[in-house]
Enzyme design. Structure first.
Site, PDB file in Angstrom:
ATOM      1  N   ILE A 217      -5.084  -2.822 -21.297  1.00 24.64           N
ATOM      2  CA  ILE A 217      -5.176  -4.107 -22.009  1.00 24.64           C
ATOM      3  C   ILE A 217      -3.753  -4.664 -22.196  1.00 24.64           C
ATOM      4  O   ILE A 217      -2.780  -3.916 -22.188  1.00 24.64           O
ATOM      5  CB  ILE A 217      -5.911  -3.972 -23.368  1.00 24.64           C
ATOM      6  CG1 ILE A 217      -5.186  -2.980 -24.288  1.00 24.64           C
ATOM      7  CG2 ILE A 217      -7.362  -3.553 -23.149  1.00 24.64           C
ATOM      8  CD1 ILE A 217      -5.745  -2.974 -25.716  1.00 24.64           C
TER       9      ILE A 217
ATOM     10  N   GLN B 225      -0.337   6.833   7.790  1.00 23.64           N
ATOM     11  CA  GLN B 225      -0.196   5.377   7.717  1.00 23.64           C
ATOM     12  C   GLN B 225      -0.870   4.780   8.950  1.00 23.64           C
ATOM     13  O   GLN B 225      -0.469   5.045  10.079  1.00 23.64           O
ATOM     14  CB  GLN B 225       1.286   4.959   7.686  1.00 23.64           C
ATOM     15  CG  GLN B 225       2.059   5.453   6.462  1.00 23.64           C
ATOM     16  CD  GLN B 225       1.755   4.648   5.211  1.00 23.64           C
ATOM     17  OE1 GLN B 225       0.858   3.813   5.182  1.00 23.64           O
ATOM     18  NE2 GLN B 225       2.491   4.924   4.146  1.00 23.64           N
TER      19      GLN B 225
ATOM     20  N   LYS C 142       2.223   1.921 -11.693  1.00 25.68           N
ATOM     21  CA  LYS C 142       1.031   1.067 -11.498  1.00 25.68           C
ATOM     22  C   LYS C 142       0.248   0.915 -12.811  1.00 25.68           C
ATOM     23  O   LYS C 142      -0.930   1.284 -12.908  1.00 25.68           O
ATOM     24  CB  LYS C 142       0.135   1.631 -10.394  1.00 25.68           C
ATOM     25  CG  LYS C 142       0.815   1.693  -9.025  1.00 25.68           C
ATOM     26  CD  LYS C 142      -0.153   2.063  -7.926  1.00 25.68           C
ATOM     27  CE  LYS C 142       0.465   2.058  -6.550  1.00 25.68           C
ATOM     28  NZ  LYS C 142       1.443   3.133  -6.316  1.00 25.68           N
TER      29      LYS C 142
HETATM   30  O1  C5P Z   1       5.999   9.011   3.756  1.00 24.00           O
HETATM   31  P1  C5P Z   1       5.636   7.563   3.733  1.00 24.00           P
HETATM   32  O2  C5P Z   1       6.695   6.678   4.366  1.00 24.00           O
HETATM   33  O3  C5P Z   1       4.268   7.285   4.306  1.00 24.00           O
HETATM   34  O4  C5P Z   1       5.607   7.194   2.183  1.00 24.00           O
HETATM   35  C1  C5P Z   1       5.228   5.923   1.753  1.00 24.00           C
HETATM   36  C2  C5P Z   1       5.219   5.871   0.255  1.00 24.00           C
HETATM   37  O5  C5P Z   1       4.714   4.617  -0.157  1.00 24.00           O
HETATM   38  C3  C5P Z   1       4.338   6.910  -0.424  1.00 24.00           C
HETATM   39  O6  C5P Z   1       4.947   7.194  -1.703  1.00 24.00           O
HETATM   40  C4  C5P Z   1       3.039   6.205  -0.617  1.00 24.00           C
HETATM   41  O7  C5P Z   1       2.288   6.684  -1.682  1.00 24.00           O
HETATM   42  C5  C5P Z   1       3.542   4.797  -0.917  1.00 24.00           C
HETATM   43  N1  C5P Z   1       2.573   3.745  -0.665  1.00 24.00           N
HETATM   44  C6  C5P Z   1       1.985   3.531   0.574  1.00 24.00           C
HETATM   45  N2  C5P Z   1       1.129   2.497   0.755  1.00 24.00           N
HETATM   46  C7  C5P Z   1       0.849   1.694  -0.256  1.00 24.00           C
HETATM   47  C8  C5P Z   1       1.439   1.883  -1.498  1.00 24.00           C
HETATM   48  C9  C5P Z   1       2.303   2.936  -1.670  1.00 24.00           C
HETATM   49  O8  C5P Z   1       2.255   4.242   1.514  1.00 24.00           O
HETATM   50  N3  C5P Z   1       0.055   0.685  -0.059  1.00 24.00           N
END
Ligand code: C5P
Length: 231
Positions: free
Chosen positions: A65, A188, A61
C-alpha cells in the site's frame, strides 16, 4: 554518456561475492543487490558493497500500500544506494507516494519502475485478469508510472524502443537480458548484445553470468564496457 554496466550479485553467500567485489573494483561501476542477498545479509551487506566504491542498485521490487512503500523508501534512504526498484503494478497512488518519499528523503536516488516481469507470458497475464498482451501492458504501466512521477524503468531490451518513443527523453532505462556475441544465453530467451541495447536507448545494462562465469571476469567486463563505449 555511454551506457553503463551493472553486475548482479546473484550468489548465495558473501564469501562467494567478495572476490568478485575486489576483482571488479574500478572496472564495473554498478553492483545490483537483490532480494536474496538483502534478505540474508541486510543493510550491512549493502554498506560493504558500497565501501568498495560501487554504486548500488538495490533491487527489492517494492509492492504494497502507498503508505508502507513510502515509509520503506524513507527507511532505505539512509543506505548508500543509487537505484531502487518498485512495482508499477502497485498503482498510481503507490508510485506517487514512493516518488514523494524519494524526493523528500534521498533526492539523488533513482527510483525505477518494474512493469511486467519477463517471466510472465500472455497466458499468465490473463490468469491475473489482464487480457492484453505483455507488450501492451508494459506500455500502459510505464506510461502510468511516468505520469505518477517515475523517471526510470527496468525493461527488456526489446521494449526499450517503445518506451523511448512513449516517454520523455531523459528517462533512465535499465535492461537485463543482454548477452555479448558468442556468450551462452543461459535461461535468457530474448536477448540483445550490449551494443544493440545501447543503440536502442538503454542507459544501463545488467549482465551477470557472462562476467561472473568467465575465466577472467575483469577482461569480460572490460570487453563489454568497450563495446558500450563504441556503440
Ligand atoms: O546472469 P544474467 O545476465 O542473466 O543476470 C541478469 C540479472 O537480471 C539477474 O539478476 C536477473 O534476475 C535479472 N533480471 C532479468 N530479467 C528481468 C529482470 C531482472 O534477467 N526481466
Amino acid at each position: 554518456m555511454p551506457t553503463e554496466l551493472i553486475l548482479p550479485l546473484d550468489v548465495p553467500t558473501r564469501e562467494a561475492a567478495r572476490p568478485l567485489l575486489k576483482q571488479l573494483e574500478g572496472t564495473v561501476p554498478w553492483m545490483k543487490v537483490g532480494l536474496q542477498m538483502f534478505t540474508a545479509f541486510g543493510t550491512d551487506w549493502v554498506r560493504e558493497v558500497a565501501d568498495h566504491g560501487y554504486q548500488v542498485f538495490l533491487d527489492l521490487k517494492l509492492h504494497d500500500i502507498p503508505n508502507t512503500v513510502a515509509k520503506t523508501v524513507e527507511s532505505l534512504s539512509t543506505l548508500p544506494i543509487h537505484m531502487l526498484t518498485i512495482h508499477t503494478s502497485g498503482g498510481h497512488s503507490m508510485v506517487v507516494a514512493a516518488c514523494a518519499a524519494q524526493r523528500e528523503s534521498k533526492p539523488d536516488l533513482q527510483l525505477l519502475g518494474v512493469t511486467v516481469l519477463t517471466s510472465i507470458n500472455a497466458s499468465e497475464l490473463q490468469g491475473v485478469g489482464v487480457p492484453d498482451s505483455p507488450a501492451t501492458q508494459v506500455s500502459r504501466l510505464a506510461q502510468m508510472g511516468h505520469d505518477a512521477g517515475l523517471t526510470g524503468f527496468v525493461c527488456s531490451p526489446l521494449e526499450v524502443g517503445a518506451l523511448r518513443r512513449d516517454l520523455s527523453a531523459g528517462v533512465q532505462l535499465v535492461t537485463p537480458g543482454v548477452r555479448p556475441v558468442g556468450a551462452d544465453h543461459g535461461d535468457q530467451a530474448r536477448v540483445m548484445t550490449p551494443a544493440d541495447a545501447a543503440r536502442a536507448g538503454s542507459t544501463h545494462i545488467v549482465v551477470g553470468r557472462p562476467i561472473t562465469q568467465a575465466a577472467d571476469p575483469t577482461a569480460a567486463a572490460q570487453a563489454i564496457i568497450a563495446e558500450l563505449a563504441s556503440a
